[in-house]
Scaffold this active site. Structure first.
Site, PDB file in Angstrom:
ATOM      1  N   LYS A  63     -29.610 -13.185  25.393  1.00 26.45           N
ATOM      2  CA  LYS A  63     -29.547 -12.072  24.440  1.00 26.45           C
ATOM      3  C   LYS A  63     -30.795 -11.956  23.567  1.00 26.45           C
ATOM      4  O   LYS A  63     -31.115 -10.872  23.065  1.00 26.45           O
ATOM      5  CB  LYS A  63     -28.319 -12.238  23.538  1.00 26.45           C
ATOM      6  CG  LYS A  63     -26.980 -12.057  24.238  1.00 26.45           C
ATOM      7  CD  LYS A  63     -26.655 -10.611  24.492  1.00 26.45           C
ATOM      8  CE  LYS A  63     -25.215 -10.422  24.940  1.00 26.45           C
ATOM      9  NZ  LYS A  63     -24.875  -9.013  25.133  1.00 26.45           N
ATOM     10  N   SER A  88     -19.803 -10.559  17.247  1.00 25.75           N
ATOM     11  CA  SER A  88     -19.485 -11.910  16.791  1.00 25.75           C
ATOM     12  C   SER A  88     -20.056 -12.942  17.747  1.00 25.75           C
ATOM     13  O   SER A  88     -19.806 -14.132  17.626  1.00 25.75           O
ATOM     14  CB  SER A  88     -17.964 -12.101  16.715  1.00 25.75           C
ATOM     15  OG  SER A  88     -17.383 -11.891  17.989  1.00 25.75           O
ATOM     16  N   ASN A  90     -23.351 -13.863  20.921  1.00 29.41           N
ATOM     17  CA  ASN A  90     -24.744 -14.264  21.020  1.00 29.41           C
ATOM     18  C   ASN A  90     -25.714 -13.169  20.582  1.00 29.41           C
ATOM     19  O   ASN A  90     -26.814 -13.462  20.117  1.00 29.41           O
ATOM     20  CB  ASN A  90     -25.054 -14.681  22.457  1.00 29.41           C
ATOM     21  CG  ASN A  90     -24.353 -15.975  22.841  1.00 29.41           C
ATOM     22  OD1 ASN A  90     -24.171 -16.856  22.016  1.00 29.41           O
ATOM     23  ND2 ASN A  90     -23.953 -16.080  24.093  1.00 29.41           N
TER      24      ASN A  90
END
Length: 252
Positions: A63, A88, A90
Site C-alpha cells: 500500500k 482502518s 494498511n
C-alpha cells in the site's frame, strides 16, 4: 478534491506510462522488494514459483507504493492542506507514513471497532485519527466533513488512478527480477493492486496470464465477473480482513 486522474483515451484510470512515472516518483522513498523462491514449494506445486515480498515494503505492505505516488503527485498548494482517507488497514498507515515523509497532515478516519494494532500504526506515523461509527456511511460522512473543514485531498484506498499506478510498479520490478514468469496470481479486494499489476504486466508481456485470488467467503469479484456488474455481498466471511472490500468503478 482532485479527480482520479484518468490518463488514457479509453478512460482507464492508469496505463503503462502513468505506472512508469510512478516508479520514478516513488523511487527515492519506496523499497525495491526482494523476490524469493522455495524448492520445497516448487516440488509441491510442480512448477517454479516466485514470491514478490511486499511484506518488506515500508509500512509492511504494498500500500505504501500507491500512497506515496498519490501524495507526491500533489502540487504544493494541494499538498499543504493535507490528505484524508477512511481506512482502518494498511492504506491508513501507508498514507500517514507518506504524508509524514512529505511533511504534510494526514487525516485518517477510522471506525471505532478497528483493531488497536492498526490504529497504533497510524499514530506511529503521526497520522491524525478521527473516529467514526463502524458503518461505511459513517466513515464516508466523517471523511466528507474533514474535507469540508480542512480543504484536504481525498486519497481513496484503491479507487484512484494515482493509487493504481503506484501499485503497478510491483510488476515493473518483478518482471525485471524474474523475466521468465508466465503467470501472476494476485490478491483481489478493492482491486487497486491487481489493476496496476495487470496493466503493467500486460503492457510488458501481453501473453502473461493473471489470476485474481480471493477467499470463498468474500468472492465478490468472482460474483461480479459472473453477473457482469459490480456485485456486493450481503455478508463477508473471511479471516483475511484486508480482502473484505468491494470493487470500485475504476478498478472494475
Amino acid at each position: 478534491m482532485e479527480p482520479n486522474c484518468p490518463t488514457s483515451s479509453n478512460d482507464y484510470a492508469a496505463d503503462i506510462s502513468s505506472i512508469r512515472q510512478a516508479q520514478v516518483r516513488i523511487e527515492p522513498f519506496a523499497h525495491r522488494t526482494p523476490v524469493l523462491t522455495s524448492e520445497t514449494l516448487d516440488s509441491i506445486a510442480g512448477r517454479k514459483l516466485y514470491f514478490k515480498c511486499e511484506c518488506f515494503q515500508k509500512g509492511g505492505a504494498f500500500k505504501f507504493r500507491g500512497a506515496c505516488n498519490a501524495i507526491y503527485s500533489l502540487d504544493d498548494d494541494h499538498a499543504a492542506k493535507g490528505v484524508v482517507t477512511h481506512s482502518s488497514g494498511n492504506h491508513a498507515a501507508a498514507l500517514a507514513l507518506a504524508a509524514k515523509l512529505r511533511g504534510i497532515p494526514a487525516y485518517i478516519v477510522i471506525p471505532k471497532n478497528a483493531p488497536k494494532c492498526k490504529v497504533e500504526n497510524v499514530k506511529r506515523y503521526d497520522g491524525q485519527v478521527i473516529w467514526s461509527e463502524p458503518s461505511m456511511q459513517s466513515r464516508e460522512d466523517t471523511a466528507n466533513k474533514v474535507l469540508q473543514d480542512t480543504g484536504a485531498v481525498l486519497i481513496h484506498p484503491y479507487n484512484d488512478g494515482r493509487i493504481i499506478s503506484g501499485q503497478g510498479t510491483i510488476s515493473l520490478e518483478l518482471l525485471e527480477q524474474a523475466s521468465e514468469i508466465d503467470t501472476l496470481i494476485v490478491p483481489i479486494s478493492g482491486g487497486g493492486l491487481i489493476s496496476g499489476v495487470a496493466l503493467a504486466a500486460k503492457a510488458i508481456n501481453p501473453a502473461i496470464r493473471i489470476f485474481a485470488a480471493e477467499p470463498m467467503g468474500a468472492d465478490d469479484a468472482f460474483q461480479s465477473k459472473i453477473n457482469g456488474r459490480i456485485t456486493k455481498l450481503s455478508e463477508v466471511n473471511t479471516i483475511a480482513d484486508g480482502l473484505r472490500a468491494f470493487l470500485g468503478d475504476l478498478t472494475w
